[in-house]
Every structure is written in structure tokens, then in C-alpha cells.
Design an enzyme around this catalytic site. Structure first.
Site, PDB file in Angstrom:
ATOM      1  CG  ASN A  43      -1.995  -1.020   1.093  1.00 47.34           C
ATOM      2  OD1 ASN A  43      -2.397  -1.552  -0.078  1.00 47.34           O
ATOM      3  ND2 ASN A  43      -2.669  -1.142   2.180  1.00 47.34           N
ATOM      4  NE  ARG A 410      -2.308   6.001 -11.071  1.00 46.71           N
ATOM      5  CZ  ARG A 410      -3.199   6.856 -10.704  1.00 46.71           C
ATOM      6  NH1 ARG A 410      -4.048   6.404  -9.713  1.00 46.71           N
ATOM      7  NH2 ARG A 410      -3.112   8.017 -11.225  1.00 46.71           N
ATOM      8  CG  HIS A 440     -14.692   2.434 -11.197  1.00 49.30           C
ATOM      9  ND1 HIS A 440     -15.175   2.277  -9.999  1.00 49.30           N
ATOM     10  CD2 HIS A 440     -13.546   1.755 -10.802  1.00 49.30           C
ATOM     11  CE1 HIS A 440     -14.769   1.743  -9.108  1.00 49.30           C
ATOM     12  NE2 HIS A 440     -13.741   1.249  -9.506  1.00 49.30           N
ATOM     13  CG  HIS A 597     -14.272  -3.716  -3.543  1.00 48.21           C
ATOM     14  ND1 HIS A 597     -14.892  -3.869  -4.527  1.00 48.21           N
ATOM     15  CD2 HIS A 597     -13.246  -2.670  -3.745  1.00 48.21           C
ATOM     16  CE1 HIS A 597     -14.254  -2.957  -5.734  1.00 48.21           C
ATOM     17  NE2 HIS A 597     -13.250  -2.588  -4.868  1.00 48.21           N
TER      18      HIS A 597
END
Length: 708
Positions: A43, A410, A440, A597
Site C-alpha cells: 500500500n 492504474r 468504473h 469493497h
């Protein structure tokens, strides 16, 4: 109060601190703690490549404006560095003084280069000469051009001096010999980082890592020289740049150039071991990094080097107990499911339930002779994806297949380019996103000819069409043939595929067109309907919250007496619990074995409750700069199930952290006599029980009498 918003970057750092905290929890199995440590390190790499690089670029362009939290770029960089140095030390200490010693007690021993026995040195020297040495390329640094150090590539640096009586090549060529000779060697990523050593007499498994072996025998790369000092390091470079989509260039070629540039962009951070202050200073100066950009550690640079240990089945007690993924009880396993979807919506909850129904949905559509077309958005998946293979098969079967592939996802650009070209070669119509906007949204539309005409079936999800992440990411999705939703899905795909003018969708809400406006409208409606006797209620679950308009609307709702419960896994710039601003807002974050998520939004609406699933977080990039979808749950049973799931999260008292008004997060613990609630375990047990009930149900066949 001083400011109405927390800083986005500093809020993200506190999220990573929560992930790091999981690696410190003694009640979590040891190898799972190691995973959390590796995730924390990974991260940080992405954070520096993207967020810190972006701030540094502001300074390069002389932008010194304060952000909405009141920080200038320079002040913010200093704050980030200060906090990151603290967290990096905690990470290093946790690995060095807790996890590795604990592993040793369990019979899995890491041995660094300085502690190898004579027999182990002999063994690793053989490995070095036969398997590692041929792959290494030492690079000199005294030429006009300093050697290129690839982004995130582990590199060994050697400080050398010629042996007495030896004439180096520089002397023979009559070139100036520098006082300090520095050579760089990239650690090969093509071989596994963990090297297992011969079994010890006490039966313990011992291992070292490739970079340790290189440090020990690296002198063999430099005959005629003595190695004075050695250092291992890694450089994170700027990755926060994109294609100029208005330039008219070939888009795929332009994306490939972005990937190349990412390897040679300016350095943002260097992580190194503390073995040589001299080498550190030399490389730091070459990379134009300040002291606050350099992070020194005592142990390995890459905790992910140890992840191989977590794949072993020899020590099950060091891992989480297995949680199976169950097949949804209301999704037919064998017979055609088109009839089932005509009657009701079906909710899928991964990873508690299997991702298989999504794969089956696309595969069945690919084979079904009555299916005429398939349209699908793909953000992060892979060439080995069964969904990609099914789309290829569908095209080969003569169906009209359109895939909307987002190449700008990305760090997945290279992979996406590869399988997108595969789809094109198979006859799939591939649309490479929308100019200047990332697609997205997660949606799949199947158009089928049936006896009563054309019927459409859709799948909408909060997560990606990726069978691997579906095993560790918590997401919700629905299968539906609802006419209102599938009609809007048709309009959605028309808008993102060509030159279709924006058409009014009455049921789906799309960013950046209507989604944000709808959210603001729903919050405003809650304010309007709220009374002291019957206060409004908003509940929401998401990954990040930092959109100022949404936050201001929530502040207004709080002041109007609306109760607001927010479950925000990562970034949250909203300040909760402040009198006359946000005293009715409660924010939690759940960090556990599955990555939370899903995005779920609930509005009480004076008893006429409304629930939505969405691909979008409440961030400016999602609501203003991406193509996203928000889907209303029209099926009453589906809505009831999702509300129950959402409510459960606010009952967790084992893995829930509560956001304080000073920006800190306080872990929630059970009160005396309070029932212990771990939401992920509760959900797992719920689906396990449903599966057991389904399997134990009697399979009764009826014999029907007919005349004749």
C-alpha cells in the site's frame, strides 16, 4: 472548529495504520499477520507513486495553495513523511521483533546472511554460482549517465576499492579512478525470493532470501576489487500521469508509452537497509531525494518476499481456518436459470458465496442459441479469466459481443492491453473506455430472443469481474430481468459506446451525469422528512468518503437531526461528532480477513425505504471524473437481505474502528456481557447454515398420473 475536513492523504495513512495494526494482533494466526504486513508495505508503494508524487509535482510547478484541509503542499509533505517514518519503523519492528521470532518458535526460521553456518554458506554459495550469478549484471556508476534504477526494483549497491597490486580497467584505459567506486546490481525478480536451507538437526525449517545471498557472495561479481560496504534499496517513482487523450495518438501505443515512462520518472521515495550511510547518501544525491524521502529499515526491504510461506499447507494452525465459498441457494446449478431470473432478482454476496454464477451467466449466454448479444464493462480482470474466454467464445458463435475495456485502470494497464487485444482478435467489439473518463461501472447485459419477444437480462455489481479477487474482496451484485433496469442498462451502454446523446435513465443513476445529483437529492429529502419524533436515517458503506459537496450535505442533515451511520473502509475526510456540525454522524471502518469493497446506500425516506448498490465511492474522482452506476434494489427480498447485511456492520465489536473527531481511530471492543460480534464471521456462518439447510432438504420426486 479549525477545519471541517480531514486531509485526504493523512486520512489514507491512518487507514494503512489500521491494516498494519492487524499484523500486530496476537489473536490473528501468524502467517495471516505476515500477509497484513506485506499488504501495508505494498500500500505504501502505491501511495508514494501516486499521491506523494502528485504533491511533489505541485511544488515543481510552484503551486503552493492550501487544500481544503488547510495544508500547503510543502507542509503536507512534511506531515506525510513524519507519519510514514513512524509507521515504517512500526512495520519493521513488528517483522523483526515479533513475527519472525514467533515463526522461529513454530519451526520456521529466517536466517540472514550474517548468521549462516559454514554448511549453509557452502550450500548458498553453490546456489549463487549456478542459479543467481548468471542472471546478475553489475553496473558502473562513474559514467556520465547514472544507471537507470527501475521503479520498485530491488537493487544491491556495492562500494568497492581496487585490491593492492591489481590494475583495474580504468587504470589501463588511463581514465580517472574515483575515490569511491559504486556499482549497482538489480536483484532478479525471475527467481523465487525465498531460498530454503538444508534441514537443521532440530528439525526446524530454515530459509534465507535471494538478496541476502547476493550480499554475501556479491564480491564474486567484482574480481580485483574489495567490497567495502553494501546496501540494499528500492526506489518508488512517479506513476501519477496519464495519456493525453485529446492528442489523436493511437491510444494503445500511448498507454504503452505511459508504462515505459513510469519506469524512468522522477524518484519519490527510497527504502533501504541501514548497512551503509555512505552509499545511502551517494544514491540519495543522484536521485535528488531529501532526507525526508529516505526510509531506512533493519530487516528485509520487501516483506512480500516472505509471502511464499503463507501458501504452505504444512502449518494450517498459522493460517485462518478455511471458510468455504457456498453456491447461492436460489441460483439454479443445473437447469437453465433464465426462467428463474424472469420471476425474481437474485443477490450474490462474494466471497461468502461463489463467483461461479457470474461465470455461468456469461458462459450460458455465450452458448445459448437464443442469445443475440452481450455487452459488458471490464475494469480489472485477466487473460486467464473464464469471463474473457466466454466472451471470445460468444463472438466465435456469431453473437454480437461488445466489451468496454478500461485501459486506464492504474497498474493493470499492461495486463488489460494484452487480453483486450485477445478479445479483438476473437471478433469482440472492444471499446477502450471513454475519452477523459474512466469506466468504473460494473455491468453486463444479455439480450435474448424468447417466445414472447426480446428480453434482456442484466448483472450489476459493486466489484470487478475478477474470479481471483472475488475470493478475498467482499462485494454484492444482482442478477435481474427487471424491465426498468435492463432498459436503462441498454441506454447506458449506448451512451458509453458511441455518439449517443445523453438520454434520461429513470432508474439507473450514472456518474458524472446524474449520480451525485441523485445522492444530494436523497440526502435533502431525508432532511425534509426528518422530525424530532421520527428522525431520518442514512446508512452507507463505501471504500472512501472525501467529496466536499456530499460531506457538506451530510453535515446539513446531521444538524437537521438525521441519524447518519457510515462504514468507510479507507479514506474519510468528514469530521464526525462535532457539536452543531456532525454530532449525529457515526463513522466506522472494518479491517478483517476479507477486504470490504461493496458500496451500499440506505435512505429511510419516512418508512418508504430505498436501498442502492453502486460501483462508486463518495469521492470527487468517482462522482465527477468516472463513469459509475448506482442501482436501486427493486426486489423486496433482495432489499431486505442487503439492509440486514448493512445493519450487521454497525454491530461489529471485534474488527471495527471508530473515527474520532481528532482524526484518530479507536478500535471497538465488546462491553461487559455484550455479545461478541465479528461481522465477517457472522456472515460466513449465515451462508454456511443456509448451505447446510439446502443440502439436508429432502429431494422428493412426484409421480403425476395422466390419462392415456
Amino acid at each position: 472548529m479549525k477545519n471541517k475536513y480531514f486531509n485526504r492523504e493523512l486520512s489514507w495513512l491512518e487507514f494503512n495504520a489500521r491494516v498494519l495494526n492487524e499484523s500486530k494482533r496476537k489473536e490473528i494466526p501468524l502467517l495471516e499477520r505476515l500477509k497484513f504486513l506485506a499488504i501495508t508495505s505494498s500500500n505504501f508503494d502505491e501511495f508514494f507513486q501516486v499521491r506523494v508524487a502528485s504533491i511533489k509535482r505541485q511544488l515543481q510547478h510552484n503551486i503552493h495553495t492550501n487544500d481544503q484541509s488547510g495544508y500547503s503542499p510543502k507542509t503536507l509533505l512534511a506531515k506525510i513523511s513524519q507519519r510514514c517514518h513512524i509507521l515504517t519503523k512500526q512495520l519493521d519492528d513488528t517483522l523483526s521483533y515479533d513475527i519472525l521470532p514467533s515463526l522461529a518458535k513454530e519451526g520456521i526460521v529466517y536466517v540472514n546472511a550474517k548468521k549462516l553456518t559454514a554448511a549453509q554458506k557452502s550450500y548458498t554459495e553453490s546456489i549463487f554460482r549456478h542459479e543467481i550469478f548468471p542472471l546478475l549484471t553489475p553496473l558502473r556508476t562513474d559514467s556520465a549517465e547514472f544507471p537507470h534504477i527501475g521503479n520498485l526494483r530491488l537493487t544491491a549497491a556495492f562500494l568497492l576499492e581496487p585490491m593492492e597490486g591489481v590494475k583495474p580497467l580504468e587504470s589501463a584505459l588511463k581514465t580517472k579512478l574515483e575515490q569511491d567506486i559504486l556499482a549497482l546490481v538489480q536483484v532478479p525478480s525471475s527467481i523465487p525470493p525465498v531460498v530454503w536451507l538444508p534441514a537443521s538437526e532440530d528439525g526446524k525449517k530454515q530459509f534465507t532470501v535471494v538478496e541476502d545471498i547476493i550480499s554475501l557472495f556479491g564480491r564474486e561479481l567484482f574480481p580485483g576489487y574489495t567490497v567495502k560496504e553494501y546496501m540494499l534499496f528500492k526506489v518508488a517513482r512517479d506513476a501519477d500521469f496519464s495519456v493525453d487523450e485529446d492528442s489523436g495518438e493511437n491510444f494503445i501505443q500511448a498507454m504503452e508509452q505511459v508504462l515505459i515512462k513510469r519506469q524512468s520518472s522522477f524518484a519519490v521515495r527510497m527504502t533501504c537497509n541501514n548497512s551503509s550511510a555512505k552509499i545511502q547518501k551517494m544514491i540519495q544525491e543522484k536521485l535528488e531525494l531529501t532526507d525526508q524521502d529516505v526510509y531506512t529499515i533493519n530487516n528485509v526491504i520487501e516483506p512480500s518476499s516472505f509471502l511464499e510461506l503463507t501458501s504452505s499447507t504444512e502449518n494450517p494452525s498459522l493460517l485462518y481456518p478455511e471458510w468455504k465459498n457456498f453456491y447461492p441457494d436460489d441460483f439454479p446449478e443445473k437447469e437453465s436459470f433464465w426462467n428463474t431470473l424472469r420471476q425474481k432478482d437474485i443477490l450474490l454476496h462474494v466471497p461468502y458465496q461463489k463467483f461461479d454464477p457470474v461465470v455461468k451467466f456469461v458462459k450460458a449466454a455465450a452458448k445459448d442459441p437464443n442469445v443475440l448479444a452481450i455487452k459488458m464493462t471490464l475494469y480489472r480482470t485477466g487473460s486467464d479469466s473464464p469471463i474473457v474466454q466466454a466472451l471470445k467464445k460468444a463472438a466465435q458463435n456469431g453473437k454480437q459481443v461488445t466489451a468496454f475495456v478500461e485501459l486506464k485502470a492504474r497498474f493493470d494497464e499492461k495486463r488489460n492491453i494484452s487480453w483486450a487485444l485477445e478479445l479483438e482478435n476473437a471478433g469482440v467489439i472492444v471499446v477502450y473506455g471513454v475519452v477523459n473518463l474512466k469506466v468504473h461501472a460494473k455491468a453486463c447485459l444479455v439480450i435474448r430472443r424468447e417466445s414472447d419477444g426480446i428480453r434482456r437480462y442484466a448483472h450489476f455489481s459493486t466489484g470487478n469481474y475478477n474470479q481471483k479477487t472475488a475470493k478475498i474482496y467482499q462485494d454484492l451484485s444482482i442478477f435481474t430481468s427487471n424491465h426498468d433496469l435492463t432498459s436503462d442498462a441498454t441506454l447506458f451502454f449506448n451512451v458509453i459506446s458511441g455518439y449517443s446523446a445523453l438520454q434520461t435513465m429513470h432508474n439507473l443513476y450514472m456518474a458524472p451525469v446524474t449520480l451525485k445529483a441523485r445522492l444530494l437529492e436523497l440526502i435533502e429529502r431525508e432532511i425534509r422528512l426528518s422530525t424530532p419524533e421520527n428522525p431520518g436515517l442514512i446508512m452507507a458503506k463505501m471504500n472512501s468518503l472525501c467529496h466536499p459537496q456530499i460531506i457538506n450535505a451530510l453535515y446539513k442533515a446531521s444538524c437537521a437531526g438525521v441519524k447518519i451511520l457510515l462504514n468507510v473502509r479507507g479514506i474519510c475526510t468528514l469530521v464526525p461528532g462535532v457539536k452543531d456540525l456532525s454530532e449525529n454522524i457515526y463513522v466506522i471502518s472494518i479491517i478483517d480477513r476479507y477486504l470490504e469493497h461493496s458500496r451500499i446506500f440506505y435512505f429511510k425516506n419516512d418508512g418508504e425505504e430505498e436501498l442502492y448498490l453502486s460501483s462508486a465511492d463518495w469521492m470527487e474522482r468517482n462522482l465527477d471524473k468516472r463513469i459509475e452506476l448506482m442501482i436501486p434494489l427493486r426486489d423486496s427480498n433482495t432489499a431486505k437481505s442487503v439492509k440486514e447485511i448493512l445493519n450487521l456492520y454497525f454491530q461489529d465489536n471485534t474488527h471495527s474502528h471508530v473515527l474520532q473527531k481528532d482524526g484518530s481511530w479507536k478500535i471497538k471492543t465488546p462491553e461487559k456481557k455484550e455479545q461478541i460480534v465479528r461481522v465477517q464471521e457472522v456472515l460466513y456462518e449465515k451462508y454456511k447454515k443456509k448451505d447446510a439447510t439446502k443440502k439436508s432438504a429432502p429431494n422428493i420426486e412426484f409421480t403425476v398420473r395422466r390419462n392415456g
